[in-house]
Design a protein around this motif. Sequence first.
Motif, PDB file in Angstrom:
ATOM      1  N   PHE A 136      41.020  -2.515 -47.832  1.00 31.00           N
ATOM      2  CA  PHE A 136      39.952  -1.525 -47.877  1.00 31.00           C
ATOM      3  C   PHE A 136      39.507  -1.164 -49.293  1.00 31.00           C
ATOM      4  O   PHE A 136      38.846  -0.151 -49.494  1.00 31.00           O
ATOM      5  CB  PHE A 136      40.376  -0.257 -47.121  1.00 31.00           C
ATOM      6  N   GLN A 137      39.825  -1.993 -50.263  1.00 27.57           N
ATOM      7  CA  GLN A 137      39.389  -1.727 -51.628  1.00 27.57           C
ATOM      8  C   GLN A 137      38.214  -2.629 -51.989  1.00 27.57           C
ATOM      9  O   GLN A 137      38.101  -3.752 -51.504  1.00 27.57           O
ATOM     10  CB  GLN A 137      40.543  -1.964 -52.605  1.00 27.57           C
ATOM     11  N   LEU A 138      37.354  -2.102 -52.846  1.00 24.79           N
ATOM     12  CA  LEU A 138      36.197  -2.855 -53.325  1.00 24.79           C
ATOM     13  C   LEU A 138      36.436  -3.212 -54.793  1.00 24.79           C
ATOM     14  O   LEU A 138      35.935  -2.545 -55.702  1.00 24.79           O
ATOM     15  CB  LEU A 138      34.919  -2.041 -53.152  1.00 24.79           C
ATOM     16  N   ALA A 139      37.217  -4.242 -55.006  1.00 22.86           N
ATOM     17  CA  ALA A 139      37.517  -4.721 -56.356  1.00 22.86           C
ATOM     18  C   ALA A 139      36.794  -6.034 -56.598  1.00 22.86           C
ATOM     19  O   ALA A 139      36.614  -6.837 -55.677  1.00 22.86           O
ATOM     20  CB  ALA A 139      39.021  -4.924 -56.529  1.00 22.86           C
ATOM     21  N   THR A 140      36.394  -6.253 -57.841  1.00 23.91           N
ATOM     22  CA  THR A 140      35.820  -7.549 -58.191  1.00 23.91           C
ATOM     23  C   THR A 140      36.942  -8.566 -58.345  1.00 23.91           C
ATOM     24  O   THR A 140      38.127  -8.211 -58.446  1.00 23.91           O
ATOM     25  CB  THR A 140      35.039  -7.466 -59.507  1.00 23.91           C
ATOM     26  N   ILE A 141      36.562  -9.841 -58.382  1.00 21.50           N
ATOM     27  CA  ILE A 141      37.563 -10.888 -58.586  1.00 21.50           C
ATOM     28  C   ILE A 141      38.275 -10.682 -59.915  1.00 21.50           C
ATOM     29  O   ILE A 141      39.517 -10.780 -60.005  1.00 21.50           O
ATOM     30  CB  ILE A 141      36.897 -12.277 -58.533  1.00 21.50           C
ATOM     31  N   ASP A 142      37.525 -10.360 -60.953  1.00 20.28           N
ATOM     32  CA  ASP A 142      38.125 -10.153 -62.266  1.00 20.28           C
ATOM     33  C   ASP A 142      39.100  -8.978 -62.251  1.00 20.28           C
ATOM     34  O   ASP A 142      40.188  -9.054 -62.825  1.00 20.28           O
ATOM     35  CB  ASP A 142      37.036  -9.905 -63.305  1.00 20.28           C
ATOM     36  N   GLN A 143      38.734  -7.915 -61.579  1.00 22.19           N
ATOM     37  CA  GLN A 143      39.636  -6.765 -61.515  1.00 22.19           C
ATOM     38  C   GLN A 143      40.913  -7.123 -60.761  1.00 22.19           C
ATOM     39  O   GLN A 143      42.018  -6.817 -61.209  1.00 22.19           O
ATOM     40  CB  GLN A 143      38.934  -5.585 -60.830  1.00 22.19           C
ATOM     41  N   PHE A 144      40.752  -7.782 -59.644  1.00 21.76           N
ATOM     42  CA  PHE A 144      41.923  -8.089 -58.819  1.00 21.76           C
ATOM     43  C   PHE A 144      42.894  -9.007 -59.556  1.00 21.76           C
ATOM     44  O   PHE A 144      44.114  -8.900 -59.390  1.00 21.76           O
ATOM     45  CB  PHE A 144      41.489  -8.710 -57.497  1.00 21.76           C
TER      46      PHE A 144
END
Length: 227
Positions: free
Chosen positions: A22-30
Amino acid sequence: MLYNHDERDNTMNVLSIDFDYFQLATIDQFKRYPTGIDRTATESEKVWSETYKLNPDLCSVKLNTTEYHKLIRLIKRQPADIPVMIVNSHVEIYDFIHDHVDVNEKLNITHIDMHDDFYNDNPCLDCGNWLRFIADEYKDLGFIWISNPVSADVYGFDTSDEKIRKIMPTVLDCSMKNKYDLIFLCRSDTWLPPHLDSAFTDLCRVIQNRFTNLDIRDDITTPRKIA
């Protein structure tokens, strides 16, 4: 074996929920999250405190409120007396399933998660491979993975493949009509930024108010503290 949930009868249906979906993270953030091992909440607090300091933009990761509220609506439609478990690590679903579903029964798992939980390099059971062990033991198994929007890119799944698209949709609509026999929820502290814990705690309250056959760990409803 894959199948549509509505095409079979006498199947034990399991709803497997990892809150990291349920998180909205970008690929770079993840890719800048802590390394992927299970930790206690206390250990996680220390690791995430350092992670936030090195990557302050991770504090901007938001909750996918649309999917979150879909899940709450789905949960409220389930029978109040079914077994429900809420813990930190997804590895505990292995025993939870075995406690309630005989290996000779038909088993269907709706898996809501950032990760597929099927493959990793560990030959022993853990939170990242429990589904492979279940698949080896339950021969009449159906499975659908409702994945985070960045899961395919982060983990190298080819969504141009029709079979892959079929088993890993990125929204909850495909499961909204289902009734489940078991519900499992985990927080997965390593892969969930602690500033989203309050939403997890609110979800726990919804579940506590709904279900009578609930196994919930004492410390899991307390949001982690970040220095």
